[in-house]
Design a protein around this motif. Structure first.
Motif, PDB file in Angstrom:
ATOM      1  N   ILE A  91      87.065  21.665  14.863  1.00 12.12           N
ATOM      2  CA  ILE A  91      86.934  22.189  13.499  1.00 12.12           C
ATOM      3  C   ILE A  91      88.251  22.787  13.012  1.00 12.12           C
ATOM      4  O   ILE A  91      88.603  22.657  11.843  1.00 12.12           O
ATOM      5  CB  ILE A  91      85.801  23.243  13.419  1.00 12.12           C
ATOM      6  CG1 ILE A  91      84.475  22.608  13.830  1.00 12.12           C
ATOM      7  CG2 ILE A  91      85.694  23.820  12.008  1.00 12.12           C
ATOM      8  CD1 ILE A  91      83.306  23.579  13.908  1.00 12.12           C
ATOM      9  N   PHE A  92      88.987  23.431  13.912  1.00 13.74           N
ATOM     10  CA  PHE A  92      90.209  24.109  13.467  1.00 13.74           C
ATOM     11  C   PHE A  92      91.479  23.405  13.936  1.00 13.74           C
ATOM     12  O   PHE A  92      92.534  24.025  14.005  1.00 13.74           O
ATOM     13  CB  PHE A  92      90.175  25.573  13.910  1.00 13.74           C
ATOM     14  CG  PHE A  92      88.996  26.292  13.339  1.00 13.74           C
ATOM     15  CD1 PHE A  92      88.989  26.672  12.011  1.00 13.74           C
ATOM     16  CD2 PHE A  92      87.868  26.541  14.110  1.00 13.74           C
ATOM     17  CE1 PHE A  92      87.880  27.300  11.459  1.00 13.74           C
ATOM     18  CE2 PHE A  92      86.756  27.167  13.560  1.00 13.74           C
ATOM     19  CZ  PHE A  92      86.756  27.545  12.237  1.00 13.74           C
ATOM     20  N   THR A 173      93.262  37.495   2.527  1.00 13.99           N
ATOM     21  CA  THR A 173      93.716  37.289   3.902  1.00 13.99           C
ATOM     22  C   THR A 173      92.717  36.426   4.656  1.00 13.99           C
ATOM     23  O   THR A 173      91.510  36.555   4.489  1.00 13.99           O
ATOM     24  CB  THR A 173      93.871  38.624   4.663  1.00 13.99           C
ATOM     25  OG1 THR A 173      92.596  39.236   4.726  1.00 13.99           O
ATOM     26  CG2 THR A 173      94.862  39.530   3.966  1.00 13.99           C
ATOM     27  N   ILE A 174      93.260  35.561   5.500  1.00 17.61           N
ATOM     28  CA  ILE A 174      92.453  34.625   6.274  1.00 17.61           C
ATOM     29  C   ILE A 174      91.588  35.382   7.291  1.00 17.61           C
ATOM     30  O   ILE A 174      90.508  34.913   7.656  1.00 17.61           O
ATOM     31  CB  ILE A 174      93.387  33.578   6.962  1.00 17.61           C
ATOM     32  CG1 ILE A 174      92.619  32.344   7.410  1.00 17.61           C
ATOM     33  CG2 ILE A 174      94.158  34.176   8.122  1.00 17.61           C
ATOM     34  CD1 ILE A 174      92.396  31.351   6.320  1.00 17.61           C
ATOM     35  N   GLU A 175      92.022  36.566   7.711  1.00 22.48           N
ATOM     36  CA  GLU A 175      91.303  37.315   8.739  1.00 22.48           C
ATOM     37  C   GLU A 175      89.866  37.645   8.319  1.00 22.48           C
ATOM     38  O   GLU A 175      88.941  37.578   9.124  1.00 22.48           O
ATOM     39  CB  GLU A 175      92.054  38.609   9.118  1.00 22.48           C
ATOM     40  CG  GLU A 175      93.154  38.418  10.161  1.00 22.48           C
ATOM     41  CD  GLU A 175      94.396  37.709   9.614  1.00 22.48           C
ATOM     42  OE1 GLU A 175      94.515  37.584   8.374  1.00 22.48           O
ATOM     43  OE2 GLU A 175      95.224  37.256  10.426  1.00 22.48           O
ATOM     44  N   SER A 180      83.782  36.338   8.895  1.00 23.83           N
ATOM     45  CA  SER A 180      82.575  35.738   8.308  1.00 23.83           C
ATOM     46  C   SER A 180      82.179  34.472   9.049  1.00 23.83           C
ATOM     47  O   SER A 180      81.003  34.241   9.343  1.00 23.83           O
ATOM     48  CB  SER A 180      82.834  35.344   6.848  1.00 23.83           C
ATOM     49  OG  SER A 180      82.506  36.386   5.991  1.00 23.83           O
ATOM     50  N   VAL A 181      83.176  33.629   9.314  1.00 25.44           N
ATOM     51  CA  VAL A 181      82.916  32.333   9.943  1.00 25.44           C
ATOM     52  C   VAL A 181      82.415  32.520  11.374  1.00 25.44           C
ATOM     53  O   VAL A 181      81.457  31.864  11.794  1.00 25.44           O
ATOM     54  CB  VAL A 181      84.185  31.445   9.884  1.00 25.44           C
ATOM     55  CG1 VAL A 181      84.069  30.258  10.813  1.00 25.44           C
ATOM     56  CG2 VAL A 181      84.435  30.993   8.449  1.00 25.44           C
ATOM     57  N   VAL A 182      83.037  33.441  12.124  1.00 23.93           N
ATOM     58  CA  VAL A 182      82.595  33.690  13.500  1.00 23.93           C
ATOM     59  C   VAL A 182      81.139  34.163  13.489  1.00 23.93           C
ATOM     60  O   VAL A 182      80.300  33.662  14.245  1.00 23.93           O
ATOM     61  CB  VAL A 182      83.507  34.727  14.204  1.00 23.93           C
ATOM     62  CG1 VAL A 182      82.911  35.148  15.543  1.00 23.93           C
ATOM     63  CG2 VAL A 182      84.903  34.149  14.406  1.00 23.93           C
ATOM     64  N   LYS A 200      86.383  36.851  21.830  1.00 29.06           N
ATOM     65  CA  LYS A 200      87.127  35.729  22.418  1.00 29.06           C
ATOM     66  C   LYS A 200      87.172  34.546  21.442  1.00 29.06           C
ATOM     67  O   LYS A 200      88.219  33.929  21.259  1.00 29.06           O
ATOM     68  CB  LYS A 200      86.466  35.306  23.740  1.00 29.06           C
ATOM     69  CG  LYS A 200      87.434  34.613  24.697  1.00 29.06           C
ATOM     70  CD  LYS A 200      86.724  34.060  25.925  1.00 29.06           C
ATOM     71  CE  LYS A 200      87.093  32.607  26.162  1.00 29.06           C
ATOM     72  NZ  LYS A 200      86.089  31.854  26.918  1.00 29.06           N
ATOM     73  N   VAL A 201      86.013  34.264  20.796  1.00 30.72           N
ATOM     74  CA  VAL A 201      85.972  33.144  19.846  1.00 30.72           C
ATOM     75  C   VAL A 201      86.921  33.406  18.679  1.00 30.72           C
ATOM     76  O   VAL A 201      87.636  32.499  18.233  1.00 30.72           O
ATOM     77  CB  VAL A 201      84.517  32.907  19.359  1.00 30.72           C
ATOM     78  CG1 VAL A 201      84.492  31.952  18.172  1.00 30.72           C
ATOM     79  CG2 VAL A 201      83.671  32.353  20.506  1.00 30.72           C
ATOM     80  N   THR A 202      86.949  34.662  18.205  1.00 38.19           N
ATOM     81  CA  THR A 202      87.862  35.009  17.104  1.00 38.19           C
ATOM     82  C   THR A 202      89.310  34.755  17.515  1.00 38.19           C
ATOM     83  O   THR A 202      90.088  34.166  16.750  1.00 38.19           O
ATOM     84  CB  THR A 202      87.692  36.498  16.716  1.00 38.19           C
ATOM     85  OG1 THR A 202      86.312  36.743  16.462  1.00 38.19           O
ATOM     86  CG2 THR A 202      88.513  36.850  15.487  1.00 38.19           C
ATOM     87  N   GLU A 203      89.657  35.182  18.727  1.00 35.55           N
ATOM     88  CA  GLU A 203      91.036  34.975  19.214  1.00 35.55           C
ATOM     89  C   GLU A 203      91.393  33.495  19.278  1.00 35.55           C
ATOM     90  O   GLU A 203      92.468  33.081  18.830  1.00 35.55           O
ATOM     91  CB  GLU A 203      91.200  35.573  20.624  1.00 35.55           C
ATOM     92  CG  GLU A 203      91.430  37.080  20.613  1.00 35.55           C
ATOM     93  CD  GLU A 203      91.292  37.692  22.002  1.00 35.55           C
ATOM     94  OE1 GLU A 203      91.355  36.937  22.998  1.00 35.55           O
ATOM     95  OE2 GLU A 203      91.101  38.917  22.089  1.00 35.55           O
ATOM     96  N   ILE A 204      90.471  32.698  19.828  1.00 35.81           N
ATOM     97  CA  ILE A 204      90.732  31.246  19.938  1.00 35.81           C
ATOM     98  C   ILE A 204      90.911  30.639  18.549  1.00 35.81           C
ATOM     99  O   ILE A 204      91.824  29.844  18.303  1.00 35.81           O
ATOM    100  CB  ILE A 204      89.571  30.535  20.677  1.00 35.81           C
ATOM    101  CG1 ILE A 204      89.456  31.056  22.123  1.00 35.81           C
ATOM    102  CG2 ILE A 204      89.780  29.016  20.696  1.00 35.81           C
ATOM    103  CD1 ILE A 204      88.249  30.521  22.878  1.00 35.81           C
ATOM    104  N   MET A 205      90.033  31.066  17.623  1.00 40.33           N
ATOM    105  CA  MET A 205      90.087  30.512  16.264  1.00 40.33           C
ATOM    106  C   MET A 205      91.425  30.836  15.598  1.00 40.33           C
ATOM    107  O   MET A 205      92.073  29.963  15.019  1.00 40.33           O
ATOM    108  CB  MET A 205      88.928  31.084  15.457  1.00 40.33           C
ATOM    109  CG  MET A 205      88.551  30.212  14.292  1.00 40.33           C
ATOM    110  SD  MET A 205      87.205  30.946  13.356  1.00 40.33           S
ATOM    111  CE  MET A 205      85.840  30.749  14.460  1.00 40.33           C
ATOM    112  N   ILE A 206      91.857  32.088  15.712  1.00 39.02           N
ATOM    113  CA  ILE A 206      93.133  32.505  15.108  1.00 39.02           C
ATOM    114  C   ILE A 206      94.284  31.709  15.727  1.00 39.02           C
ATOM    115  O   ILE A 206      95.178  31.243  15.021  1.00 39.02           O
ATOM    116  CB  ILE A 206      93.356  34.025  15.275  1.00 39.02           C
ATOM    117  CG1 ILE A 206      92.357  34.788  14.398  1.00 39.02           C
ATOM    118  CG2 ILE A 206      94.794  34.416  14.917  1.00 39.02           C
ATOM    119  CD1 ILE A 206      92.344  36.283  14.586  1.00 39.02           C
TER     120      ILE A 206
END
Lengths: 211, 211
Positions: A91-92, A173-175, A180-182, A200-206
């Motif tokens: 997705i990213f 800001t994208i953050e 929201s997405v997480v 962890k998912v937030t970190e991977i996504m960023i």
């Protein structure tokens, strides 16, 4: 050269030129005549291959979507990744070719709104079924409890894409969008938080988005 | 008549004419010159009120959004409705005026993709905060357990609007989209199924959409 090969080559030439024009001038501002001039063909020849400018746009989009589909299939087959990793990587994922980078930037231009909408539509139709397989894998190994994998991922992709589009327009800001997405991913797929933490998912996504 | 009143009246006149042109010819095919001609003003006068055609479009959209906001506030104050009823009534309310009906139909035309995108953006910015209040009410009375009402509803609206848009393009049956949307609402808001059943919510939604 066979007739089929000739047909395919000429069709590819028209698509390459149209893609260049769409990404440099924008879809709305590219006329069929501009495409004819760029390829060096007559109107009749163009209409032998495509019925309209919109059909050319669809074909250009489908080439990018096919690329995404191949990438998703390769990621799907990677046995070392968790289901969540597979989904996030797909997705990213960042565009691999320069042409695609320019195209994606162009999609955010006002005069390409139709092309962007069509890209999302094709993603939902063509790419989501393979994402659904990844979710089924996650259901099987206890990462998720998604009751309707295809519908869940279609809704998620529609929401994610639309929110990121709007953040692009608003310049917020994208953050904030990421949070929201997480949350949406965790709620829609009923993620087992012992197997995948939000942090962890937030970190991977960023990491993926900023890569 | 005061200068402010005159300013407001002329501004309204320009917006009314622009709205008529956008809904009859489409946004992309309406030029600033066509608006000038319709209102009967000079270019300088137009640019005294608006900086661009896009600014006129934004103002036209904001009038519709304001209407939606007033409707949402009235529904919010209705003590006889459950939180779920309030949300469904708002999200799936039919346009009240003929002009708005035509406008919404027009939004699905290819040359109005930008206007549609902007309408969604304004809905998410302006209307979602009142929906979030409805969700907080539902959290308080045990209908929902939404952890972040504003983010949850923003994601839901982005997904719902985008899925219904695509269904409009593809011509697929609305029933399939409804099932997806009901599931998404239940998962995103963590709906208490003893207070709101999926079957009942589906029925209410269909009733609103087909009304």
């Amino acid at each position: 050269m066979s007739n089929t090969q000739e047909f395919d080559l000429k069709r590819k030439e028209i698509l390459d030129c149209a893609e260049t024009l769409f990404t440099s001038k924008g879809y709305e501002d590219t006329t069929v005549n501009a495409i004819l001039k760029e390829v060096g063909i007559a109107k009749g020849t163009f209409y032998y291959y495509f019925q309209s400018k919109e059909e050319v746009m669809d074909a250009v989009i489908m080439r990018f979507i096919d690329e995404d589909l191949q990438i998703a299939k390769t990621i799907m087959d990677n046995q070392t990744l968790s289901a969540m990793d597979k989904l996030l990587q797909c997705i990213f994922s960042k565009p691999k070719t320069d042409n695609k980078k320019v195209m994606i930037e162009q999609l955010y231009e006002a005069n390409n709104a139709l092309m962007k909408q069509r890209t999302l539509q094709r993603t939902i139709e063509v790419i989501c079924p393979i994402y659904a397989q990844m979710i089924e894998e996650g259901n099987a190994n206890g990462e998720f409890t998604s009751k309707q994998p295809l519908e869940d991922i279609q809704f998620l992709i529609a929401g994610i894409q639309t929110l990121f589009d709007l953040s692009h327009i608003k310049g917020s800001t994208i953050e904030i969008q990421i949070e929201s997405v997480v949350n949406a991913i965790f709620q829609m797929l009923v993620v087992n938080e012992q197997k995948n933490s939000k942090t962890k998912v937030t970190e991977i996504m960023i990491k993926h988005i900023k890569a």
